[in-house]
Design an enzyme around this catalytic site. Structure first.
Site, PDB file in Angstrom:
ATOM      1  N   ARG A  27       0.838  -1.207   0.000  1.00 60.24           N
ATOM      2  CA  ARG A  27       0.000   0.000   0.000  1.00 60.24           C
ATOM      3  C   ARG A  27       0.871   1.256   0.000  1.00 60.24           C
ATOM      4  O   ARG A  27       0.942   1.982  -0.979  1.00 60.24           O
ATOM      5  CB  ARG A  27      -0.952  -0.035   1.205  1.00 60.24           C
ATOM      6  CG  ARG A  27      -2.089   0.965   1.174  1.00 60.24           C
ATOM      7  CD  ARG A  27      -1.705   2.361   1.549  1.00 60.24           C
ATOM      8  NE  ARG A  27      -1.121   2.444   2.895  1.00 60.24           N
ATOM      9  CZ  ARG A  27      -0.545   3.558   3.373  1.00 60.24           C
ATOM     10  NH1 ARG A  27      -0.474   4.663   2.633  1.00 60.24           N
ATOM     11  NH2 ARG A  27      -0.017   3.571   4.586  1.00 60.24           N
ATOM     12  N   ASP A  28       1.589   1.492   1.086  1.00 54.55           N
ATOM     13  CA  ASP A  28       2.373   2.728   1.188  1.00 54.55           C
ATOM     14  C   ASP A  28       3.485   2.727   0.141  1.00 54.55           C
ATOM     15  O   ASP A  28       3.814   3.768  -0.443  1.00 54.55           O
ATOM     16  CB  ASP A  28       2.980   2.831   2.606  1.00 54.55           C
ATOM     17  CG  ASP A  28       3.191   4.259   3.067  1.00 54.55           C
ATOM     18  OD1 ASP A  28       3.131   5.165   2.230  1.00 54.55           O
ATOM     19  OD2 ASP A  28       3.434   4.463   4.273  1.00 54.55           O
ATOM     20  N   HIS A 219       5.140   4.282  12.761  1.00 54.02           N
ATOM     21  CA  HIS A 219       5.198   4.243  11.294  1.00 54.02           C
ATOM     22  C   HIS A 219       6.257   5.254  10.850  1.00 54.02           C
ATOM     23  O   HIS A 219       5.969   6.430  10.687  1.00 54.02           O
ATOM     24  CB  HIS A 219       3.795   4.602  10.774  1.00 54.02           C
ATOM     25  CG  HIS A 219       3.633   4.625   9.298  1.00 54.02           C
ATOM     26  ND1 HIS A 219       2.986   3.631   8.587  1.00 54.02           N
ATOM     27  CD2 HIS A 219       3.992   5.537   8.363  1.00 54.02           C
ATOM     28  CE1 HIS A 219       2.951   3.935   7.309  1.00 54.02           C
ATOM     29  NE2 HIS A 219       3.558   5.094   7.142  1.00 54.02           N
ATOM     30  N   HIS A 221       9.071   6.741   8.327  1.00 57.68           N
ATOM     31  CA  HIS A 221       9.717   6.821   7.012  1.00 57.68           C
ATOM     32  C   HIS A 221      11.188   7.158   7.276  1.00 57.68           C
ATOM     33  O   HIS A 221      11.533   7.732   8.314  1.00 57.68           O
ATOM     34  CB  HIS A 221       9.022   7.877   6.145  1.00 57.68           C
ATOM     35  CG  HIS A 221       7.686   7.411   5.633  1.00 57.68           C
ATOM     36  ND1 HIS A 221       7.485   6.955   4.347  1.00 57.68           N
ATOM     37  CD2 HIS A 221       6.481   7.297   6.248  1.00 57.68           C
ATOM     38  CE1 HIS A 221       6.221   6.590   4.193  1.00 57.68           C
ATOM     39  NE2 HIS A 221       5.591   6.790   5.335  1.00 57.68           N
ATOM     40  N   CYS A 252       4.859   9.131   0.049  1.00 52.55           N
ATOM     41  CA  CYS A 252       3.459   9.535   0.032  1.00 52.55           C
ATOM     42  C   CYS A 252       3.271  10.512  -1.111  1.00 52.55           C
ATOM     43  O   CYS A 252       3.971  11.523  -1.188  1.00 52.55           O
ATOM     44  CB  CYS A 252       3.054  10.195   1.349  1.00 52.55           C
ATOM     45  SG  CYS A 252       1.342  10.772   1.308  1.00 52.55           S
ATOM     46  N   ASN A 261       9.350   3.854   3.606  1.00 49.50           N
ATOM     47  CA  ASN A 261       9.244   3.501   5.023  1.00 49.50           C
ATOM     48  C   ASN A 261      10.522   2.788   5.470  1.00 49.50           C
ATOM     49  O   ASN A 261      11.311   2.327   4.648  1.00 49.50           O
ATOM     50  CB  ASN A 261       8.096   2.511   5.216  1.00 49.50           C
ATOM     51  CG  ASN A 261       6.754   3.101   4.877  1.00 49.50           C
ATOM     52  OD1 ASN A 261       6.423   3.264   3.716  1.00 49.50           O
ATOM     53  ND2 ASN A 261       5.999   3.438   5.889  1.00 49.50           N
TER      54      ASN A 261
HETATM   55  P1  HMG Z   1     -12.913  14.850  -2.661  1.00 49.85           P
HETATM   56  O1  HMG Z   1     -12.568  15.234  -4.063  1.00 49.85           O
HETATM   57  O2  HMG Z   1     -13.073  15.932  -1.643  1.00 49.85           O
HETATM   58  O3  HMG Z   1     -14.161  13.882  -2.684  1.00 49.85           O
HETATM   59  O4  HMG Z   1     -11.771  13.854  -2.174  1.00 49.85           O
HETATM   60  P2  HMG Z   1     -15.707  14.165  -2.403  1.00 49.85           P
HETATM   61  O5  HMG Z   1     -16.058  13.635  -1.075  1.00 49.85           O
HETATM   62  O6  HMG Z   1     -16.020  15.605  -2.708  1.00 49.85           O
HETATM   63  O7  HMG Z   1     -16.389  13.278  -3.546  1.00 49.85           O
HETATM   64  C1  HMG Z   1     -16.153  13.577  -4.925  1.00 49.85           C
HETATM   65  C2  HMG Z   1     -16.452  12.341  -5.768  1.00 49.85           C
HETATM   66  O8  HMG Z   1     -15.516  11.319  -5.428  1.00 49.85           O
HETATM   67  C3  HMG Z   1     -17.833  11.735  -5.548  1.00 49.85           C
HETATM   68  O9  HMG Z   1     -18.265  11.216  -6.795  1.00 49.85           O
HETATM   69  C4  HMG Z   1     -17.574  10.595  -4.602  1.00 49.85           C
HETATM   70  O10 HMG Z   1     -18.518   9.539  -4.715  1.00 49.85           O
HETATM   71  C5  HMG Z   1     -16.231  10.125  -5.079  1.00 49.85           C
HETATM   72  P3  HMG Z   1     -19.404  11.940  -7.656  1.00 49.85           P
HETATM   73  O11 HMG Z   1     -20.591  11.977  -6.748  1.00 49.85           O
HETATM   74  O12 HMG Z   1     -18.844  13.284  -7.941  1.00 49.85           O
HETATM   75  O13 HMG Z   1     -19.523  11.060  -8.850  1.00 49.85           O
HETATM   76  N1  HMG Z   1     -15.507   9.467  -3.983  1.00 49.85           N
HETATM   77  C6  HMG Z   1     -14.966   8.231  -4.041  1.00 49.85           C
HETATM   78  N2  HMG Z   1     -14.892   7.329  -5.031  1.00 49.85           N
HETATM   79  C7  HMG Z   1     -14.311   6.161  -4.740  1.00 49.85           C
HETATM   80  N3  HMG Z   1     -13.790   5.852  -3.527  1.00 49.85           N
HETATM   81  C8  HMG Z   1     -13.846   6.742  -2.523  1.00 49.85           C
HETATM   82  C9  HMG Z   1     -14.449   7.992  -2.782  1.00 49.85           C
HETATM   83  N4  HMG Z   1     -14.647   9.080  -2.001  1.00 49.85           N
HETATM   84  C10 HMG Z   1     -15.294   9.967  -2.747  1.00 49.85           C
HETATM   85  N5  HMG Z   1     -13.345   6.426  -1.327  1.00 49.85           N
HETATM   86  C11 HMG Z   1     -11.068  12.014  -0.814  1.00 49.85           C
HETATM   87  C12 HMG Z   1     -11.769  13.351  -0.854  1.00 49.85           C
HETATM   88  C13 HMG Z   1     -10.891  11.634   0.636  1.00 49.85           C
HETATM   89  C14 HMG Z   1     -11.928  11.007  -1.534  1.00 49.85           C
HETATM   90  C15 HMG Z   1      -9.703  12.153  -1.539  1.00 49.85           C
HETATM   91  O14 HMG Z   1      -9.024  13.216  -0.978  1.00 49.85           O
HETATM   92  C16 HMG Z   1      -8.848  10.909  -1.425  1.00 49.85           C
HETATM   93  O15 HMG Z   1      -9.185   9.851  -1.982  1.00 49.85           O
HETATM   94  N6  HMG Z   1      -7.673  11.017  -0.732  1.00 49.85           N
HETATM   95  C17 HMG Z   1      -6.791   9.871  -0.533  1.00 49.85           C
HETATM   96  C18 HMG Z   1      -5.352  10.327  -0.453  1.00 49.85           C
HETATM   97  C19 HMG Z   1      -4.460   9.135  -0.148  1.00 49.85           C
HETATM   98  O16 HMG Z   1      -4.816   7.979  -0.347  1.00 49.85           O
HETATM   99  N7  HMG Z   1      -3.242   9.429   0.351  1.00 49.85           N
HETATM  100  C20 HMG Z   1      -2.278   8.415   0.688  1.00 49.85           C
HETATM  101  C21 HMG Z   1      -2.610   7.640   1.926  1.00 49.85           C
HETATM  102  S1  HMG Z   1      -2.181   8.464   3.437  1.00 49.85           S
HETATM  103  C22 HMG Z   1      -0.515   8.069   3.681  1.00 49.85           C
HETATM  104  O17 HMG Z   1       0.120   7.547   2.816  1.00 49.85           O
HETATM  105  C23 HMG Z   1       0.087   8.337   5.038  1.00 49.85           C
HETATM  106  C24 HMG Z   1       0.297   7.055   5.870  1.00 49.85           C
HETATM  107  O18 HMG Z   1       1.165   6.143   5.205  1.00 49.85           O
HETATM  108  C25 HMG Z   1       0.883   7.406   7.261  1.00 49.85           C
HETATM  109  C26 HMG Z   1       2.104   8.334   7.186  1.00 49.85           C
HETATM  110  O19 HMG Z   1       3.117   7.990   6.542  1.00 49.85           O
HETATM  111  O20 HMG Z   1       1.997   9.395   7.779  1.00 49.85           O
HETATM  112  C27 HMG Z   1      -1.046   6.320   6.106  1.00 49.85           C
HETATM  113 MG    MG Z   2       3.332   6.281   5.279  1.00 45.80          MG
END
Ligand code: HMG
Ligand code: MG
Length: 313
Positions: A27-28, A219, A221, A252, A261
């Site tokens: 995933r990450d 966690h 990095h 990320c 990581n």
């Molecule tokens: P948004 O554009 O604000 O979404 O994104 P929304 O809520 O306004 O919805 C817009 C459209 O997206 C809608 O469709 C929703 O249905 C659809 P429409 O009605 O317009 O046809 N939608 C989705 N479709 C599929 N799956 C979903 C989903 N949600 C809404 N889940 C959102 C907001 C949260 C969706 C977006 O910002 C997002 O997906 N962000 C994810 C970012 C991400 O994955 N980042 C990496 C992970 S975090 C990380 O790596 C850190 C970690 O490792 C720890 C560390 O290292 O610190 C965990």
């Molecule tokens: Mg991470």
């Protein structure tokens, strides 16, 4: 090193006898690849990780496919790996993500919050409080369905836009996630700037605020090469859940200064040298990361992978 490619075992005092590794490479790691890795390769990767003895393997994210195209195949991937015999947590950012995960039978999900406003905005398109408000019904529903919930908190030690992050700010988000019902937290050093004293300070503060150590994972990095030192500080505090990524894959996409990581192999080398059980077969794991590096067309950044894969040459 012994001739079998294993570290000498010299236990240290006051460390846990066993650590659960929460493997995040699929995933990450893969969320940060420039091009999407074929679904079949991801499935094979997860299968090999399970064969190497990893029992918690974060499989994918049910996030918006346009935000993280690298993981847009979550629906295709998850059924291919469901039977690998490991727990397979998946990331869900909102109700839509939870719907998708539950429809495929996921039994462990993770919401992901930020300790800072800037990253909440960059990663979730919400203010910090808005994002917590989104998570609240997600966690409640997941718990009602008997699903285990992890709560990530990113930028716990520093933020690329805001600089230093006060431990009190992190504690506020951690206690909010615990109050919602998250079973465990994972403290993210998203950009890899933490140092061991900072880790100890944050863990102590969280304990003071009522978050018990068994509910905390770390966690790290490895941007500044501190991930292993930080992990050891956390182990001395009593932490027994450590996130790592096979071969050191990762980063990320919404925090450009994040690198991979802590490499799982580097972690396992240290833990086994300390006599701490992980259940992981280091040889099999290293072979998996060498195989994955071939798929990605570049060598693994893990020191242990490099050392073990070159030792016979
Ligand atoms: P948004 O554009 O604000 O979404 O994104 P929304 O809520 O306004 O919805 C817009 C459209 O997206 C809608 O469709 C929703 O249905 C659809 P429409 O009605 O317009 O046809 N939608 C989705 N479709 C599929 N799956 C979903 C989903 N949600 C809404 N889940 C959102 C907001 C949260 C969706 C977006 O910002 C997002 O997906 N962000 C994810 C970012 C991400 O994955 N980042 C990496 C992970 S975090 C990380 O790596 C850190 C970690 O490792 C720890 C560390 O290292 O610190 C965990
Ligand atoms: Mg991470």
């Amino acid at each position: 090193m012994t001739t079998e490619g294993l570290p000498m075992v010299v236990p240290a005092r006051d460390l846990p006898p066993r650590v659960r590794i929460h493997e995040v490479g699929a995933r990450d790691g893969l969320q940060n690849e420039k091009t999407a890795v074929p679904t079949g390769v991801k499935a094979e990767f997860i299968r090999r990780l399970a064969d190497a003895g990893l029992t918690t393997i974060e499989a994918t994210s049910f996030v918006h496919p346009a935000w993280v195209p690298q993981l847009a195949d979550a629906e295709e991937l998850f059924p291919l790996v469901r039977d690998v015999g490991a727990d397979l947590p998946v990331l869900v950012p909102n109700q839509r993500g939870l719907d998708r995960a539950l429809a495929l039978g996921a039994t462990r999900v993770a919401v992901f919050a930020s300790a800072t406003e800037s990253f909440a905005k960059a990663n979730l398109n919400r203010t910090l409080d808005e994002s917590l408000a989104v998570f609240e019904p997600v966690v409640r529903r997941a718990k009602d369905e008997g699903v285990h919930v992890r709560g990530y908190v990113s930028m716990c030690f520093g933020d690329p836009w805001e600089g230093a992050v006060a431990p009190q700010q992190v504690a506020r988000v951690c206690t909010a996630l615990r109050d919602m019902g998250c079973d465990e937290l994972s403290l993210g050093d998203t950009i890899g700037v933490a140092t061991p004293g900072h880790v100890r300070e944050l863990l102590s503060l969280l304990n003071q605020r009522g978050v018990p150590t068994p509910a905390i994972g770390v966690h790290f990095h490895d941007t500044y090469g501190q991930a292993l030192a930080n992990t050891l500080a956390a182990l001395h505090h009593g932490v027994t859940t450590v996130d790592a990524s096979a071969g050191g894959l990762g980063g990320c996409p919404y925090a450009k200064s994040a690198t991979g990581n802590l490499a799982t192999e580097d972690l396992v080398w240290m833990l086994h040298g300390l006599g701490i059980e992980t259940g992981v077969d280091l040889g099999r794991l290293t072979a998996t990361s060498v195989w994955m590096a071939e798929q990605l067309g570049r060598p693994s950044p893990s020191r242990t992978v490099r050392a073990l894969s070159h030792k016979d040459q």
